[in-house]
Design a protein around this motif. Structure first.
Motif, PDB file in Angstrom:
ATOM      1  N   VAL A 203      -1.751   2.987   1.448  1.00  0.00           N
ATOM      2  CA  VAL A 203      -2.850   2.909   2.418  1.00  0.00           C
ATOM      3  C   VAL A 203      -3.712   1.679   2.119  1.00  0.00           C
ATOM      4  CG1 VAL A 203      -4.938   4.053   3.268  1.00  0.00           C
ATOM      5  CG2 VAL A 203      -2.886   5.402   2.788  1.00  0.00           C
ATOM      6  N   ALA A 204      -3.990   1.443   0.835  1.00  0.00           N
ATOM      7  CA  ALA A 204      -4.786   0.276   0.443  1.00  0.00           C
ATOM      8  C   ALA A 204      -4.088  -1.022   0.844  1.00  0.00           C
ATOM      9  CB  ALA A 204      -5.049   0.309  -1.052  1.00  0.00           C
ATOM     10  N   GLU A 205      -2.768  -1.064   0.714  1.00  0.00           N
ATOM     11  CA  GLU A 205      -2.019  -2.254   1.147  1.00  0.00           C
ATOM     12  C   GLU A 205      -2.187  -2.479   2.642  1.00  0.00           C
ATOM     13  OE1 GLU A 205       1.967  -1.379  -0.095  1.00  0.00           O
ATOM     14  OE2 GLU A 205       1.660  -2.207  -2.088  1.00  0.00           O
ATOM     15  N   LYS A 206      -2.099  -1.407   3.420  1.00  0.00           N
ATOM     16  CA  LYS A 206      -2.261  -1.528   4.870  1.00  0.00           C
ATOM     17  C   LYS A 206      -3.676  -1.993   5.220  1.00  0.00           C
ATOM     18  CE  LYS A 206       1.282   1.848   6.132  1.00  0.00           C
ATOM     19  NZ  LYS A 206       1.808   2.271   4.847  1.00  0.00           N
ATOM     20  N   VAL A 207      -4.667  -1.455   4.539  1.00  0.00           N
ATOM     21  CA  VAL A 207      -6.049  -1.877   4.767  1.00  0.00           C
ATOM     22  C   VAL A 207      -6.208  -3.354   4.414  1.00  0.00           C
ATOM     23  CG1 VAL A 207      -8.444  -1.594   3.962  1.00  0.00           C
ATOM     24  CG2 VAL A 207      -7.067   0.419   4.501  1.00  0.00           C
TER      25      VAL A 207
END
Length: 130
Positions: free
Chosen positions: A94-98
């Motif tokens: 999720v952090a990568e997508k953000v």
């Protein structure tokens, strides 16, 4: 002692590299030439995520720590230092997508700012007409 300091220096360099990945496009709103450096870092990070290979910075940091007598951590930089610290454990995807979404927002803003500057230089109206 020198090896541990080099390991710490690699940690700082790696962290700065990741921070620049997230905010570099926003910095380019002010300093336009940064966009080219940032684009290279974006391609680098995309390759690491898509191909799923270890970042060379992590390998160098672990090498220095090993030489300094420390036992290097398992896994990658992000999982070791950020997962469970900056965001909840296990939320790295999720952090990568953000992170990539922030890059896209930064690039969109960069092009808007660039167009407005060009229009202003040409003497055109740059805002909404009232």
């Amino acid at each position: 002692m020198v090896w541990r300091a080099l390991g710490d220096a690699m940690f700082v360099l790696h962290a700065a590299f990741l921070l620049f990945f997230v905010i570099g496009a926003f910095l380019a709103w002010k300093w336009a030439k940064l966009i080219w450096v940032h684009l290279g870092i974006v391609v680098w990070n995309l390759a690491i995520v898509i191909v799923d290979y270890d970042c060379p910075f992590t390998g160098v940091e672990k090498y220095f720590r090993r030489r300094g007598g420390e036992t290097p951590y398992e896994g990658g930089f992000i999982n070791h230092y950020l997962d469970g610290t900056i965001w909840p454990e296990g939320a790295t995807p999720v952090a990568e997508k953000v992170g990539f979404a922030l890059v896209l927002i930064g690039y969109a803003g960069f092009f808007v700012v660039r167009q407005r500057r060009r229009a202003k230089l040409r003497g055109e109206s740059v805002g909404p007409r009232t």
